[in-house]
Design an enzyme around this catalytic site. Sequence first.
Site, mmCIF file in Angstrom:
data_model
loop_
_atom_site.group_PDB
_atom_site.id
_atom_site.type_symbol
_atom_site.label_atom_id
_atom_site.label_comp_id
_atom_site.label_asym_id
_atom_site.label_seq_id
_atom_site.Cartn_x
_atom_site.Cartn_y
_atom_site.Cartn_z
ATOM 1 N N ASN A 10 -4.689 66.436 85.634
ATOM 2 C CA ASN A 10 -4.846 65.124 86.535
ATOM 3 C C ASN A 10 -5.278 63.873 85.731
ATOM 4 O O ASN A 10 -6.023 63.660 85.263
ATOM 5 C CB ASN A 10 -5.874 65.375 87.798
ATOM 6 C CG ASN A 10 -6.335 63.835 88.541
ATOM 7 O OD1 ASN A 10 -5.628 63.240 88.583
ATOM 8 N ND2 ASN A 10 -7.525 63.877 89.334
ATOM 9 N N LYS A 12 -5.119 60.862 86.269
ATOM 10 C CA LYS A 12 -5.809 59.504 87.111
ATOM 11 C C LYS A 12 -4.851 58.411 86.842
ATOM 12 O O LYS A 12 -3.670 58.657 86.778
ATOM 13 C CB LYS A 12 -7.288 59.491 86.844
ATOM 14 C CG LYS A 12 -7.871 60.821 87.087
ATOM 15 C CD LYS A 12 -9.515 60.854 86.992
ATOM 16 C CE LYS A 12 -10.004 62.030 87.267
ATOM 17 N NZ LYS A 12 -11.503 61.975 87.363
ATOM 18 N N HIS A 100 -9.079 64.117 96.767
ATOM 19 C CA HIS A 100 -9.929 63.944 95.487
ATOM 20 C C HIS A 100 -11.071 62.993 95.720
ATOM 21 O O HIS A 100 -10.943 62.200 96.622
ATOM 22 C CB HIS A 100 -9.023 63.200 94.272
ATOM 23 C CG HIS A 100 -9.909 63.488 93.126
ATOM 24 N ND1 HIS A 100 -10.823 62.511 92.717
ATOM 25 C CD2 HIS A 100 -9.759 64.336 92.007
ATOM 26 C CE1 HIS A 100 -11.128 62.856 91.526
ATOM 27 N NE2 HIS A 100 -10.784 63.959 91.140
ATOM 28 N N GLU A 102 -12.537 60.806 94.216
ATOM 29 C CA GLU A 102 -12.328 59.405 94.019
ATOM 30 C C GLU A 102 -11.557 58.575 95.081
ATOM 31 O O GLU A 102 -11.801 57.598 95.465
ATOM 32 C CB GLU A 102 -11.633 59.422 92.446
ATOM 33 C CG GLU A 102 -12.362 59.440 91.509
ATOM 34 C CD GLU A 102 -11.779 59.904 90.246
ATOM 35 O OE1 GLU A 102 -10.364 59.945 89.977
ATOM 36 O OE2 GLU A 102 -12.551 60.658 89.450
ATOM 37 N N GLU A 173 -14.646 70.974 93.314
ATOM 38 C CA GLU A 173 -14.969 69.763 92.315
ATOM 39 C C GLU A 173 -16.195 69.101 92.607
ATOM 40 O O GLU A 173 -16.204 68.076 93.248
ATOM 41 C CB GLU A 173 -13.855 68.602 92.102
ATOM 42 C CG GLU A 173 -12.403 68.966 91.756
ATOM 43 C CD GLU A 173 -11.808 68.056 91.080
ATOM 44 O OE1 GLU A 173 -11.430 68.151 89.935
ATOM 45 O OE2 GLU A 173 -11.548 66.988 91.661
ATOM 46 N N GLY A 179 -16.102 63.954 85.328
ATOM 47 C CA GLY A 179 -16.252 62.821 84.126
ATOM 48 C C GLY A 179 -17.592 62.649 83.364
ATOM 49 O O GLY A 179 -17.654 61.743 83.110
ATOM 50 N N SER A 219 -15.232 68.320 84.503
ATOM 51 C CA SER A 219 -15.728 68.448 83.051
ATOM 52 C C SER A 219 -15.123 69.748 82.316
ATOM 53 O O SER A 219 -15.876 70.495 81.510
ATOM 54 C CB SER A 219 -17.082 68.303 82.728
ATOM 55 O OG SER A 219 -17.097 66.926 83.276
HETATM 56 P P1 PGA Z 1 -12.987 65.654 84.581
HETATM 57 O O1 PGA Z 1 -11.970 65.133 86.081
HETATM 58 O O2 PGA Z 1 -12.221 66.760 84.103
HETATM 59 O O3 PGA Z 1 -12.502 64.391 83.850
HETATM 60 O O4 PGA Z 1 -14.136 65.632 84.862
HETATM 61 C C1 PGA Z 1 -11.576 66.122 87.053
HETATM 62 C C2 PGA Z 1 -11.141 65.694 88.127
HETATM 63 O O5 PGA Z 1 -11.684 64.616 88.473
HETATM 64 O O6 PGA Z 1 -10.217 66.259 88.620
#
Ligand code: PGA
Length: 260
Positions: A10, A12, A100, A102, A173, A179, A219
């Site tokens: 992903n 983003k 997601h 976000e 998640e 992140g 992460s």
């Molecule tokens: P990350 O993000 O691997 O940077 O923690 C995962 C995600 O948001 O899908």
Amino acid sequence: MQRRGLVVGNWKMNGLIETAQELVASIREGMTEREELRFPAEVVLCPPATALYPVHQWLSGSSIKLGAQNMAPEPFGAFTGEISGIMLRNVGCRYVILGHSERRRIFGESDDLVARKVAAAFRDGLAPILCLGEDLAEREANNTLEVVAQQLRHALQSVGAEVKWRQLVLAYEPIWAIGTGHSASVSQVTEVHDFLRDQLVEFFGQETGDKIRILYGGSIRSENAAELFRVRNVDGGLVGGASLIAPDFLQILDGCDQSG
Ligand code: PGA
């Protein structure tokens, strides 16, 4: 793994055309070295919408698939700024990430909107990667399982019975792990994935419930991927930050190989 592993990158809101091209070329090259066609897991890249079509072209002839990060529930019409599932199919997408955290938190997507998007993805021939997860306060209040169960129930409410459910993908998640550099622990992941598997079997029956893949996200790094992918009921990963660095992403893919 009785289900084929799946690792999704992903990106983003990252990746201009030039950097996207370099990243795709390096991942392709790394996959070729790993004998792409016999690789044990399915690999999907989800670049931002502006790079979807060129990435589709750069992936031509490869087994790596394309996914989007979001979609509108309507097929066409007066929805300024939106992109529909039909349009995503038109530029080569097979998967779409939905719900997601976000999108839920920053853009206010409700459970109802996510449910409409899941139904629309099936209608438009895309496999939805449905994200679920609790925030830190919910975990600390011992509400994790209730939160993910509710998100799951809500998201599946408006999908018709004729849908090919086994194409659904779940991504657990935990928001506090995204992140942050701190993934959930093996025991935390085990608990939630086992619970989600039970929920799926309850919803769809044993046969279909056993076929739906459940990814972990939050992460994932080259150092922890193999350990996470070995967890029962973890069928792969949704990778954010580390999917932007080709060597890191490739090492994460190697974690699938080592997960037995
Ligand atoms: P990350 O993000 O691997 O940077 O923690 C995962 C995600 O948001 O899908």
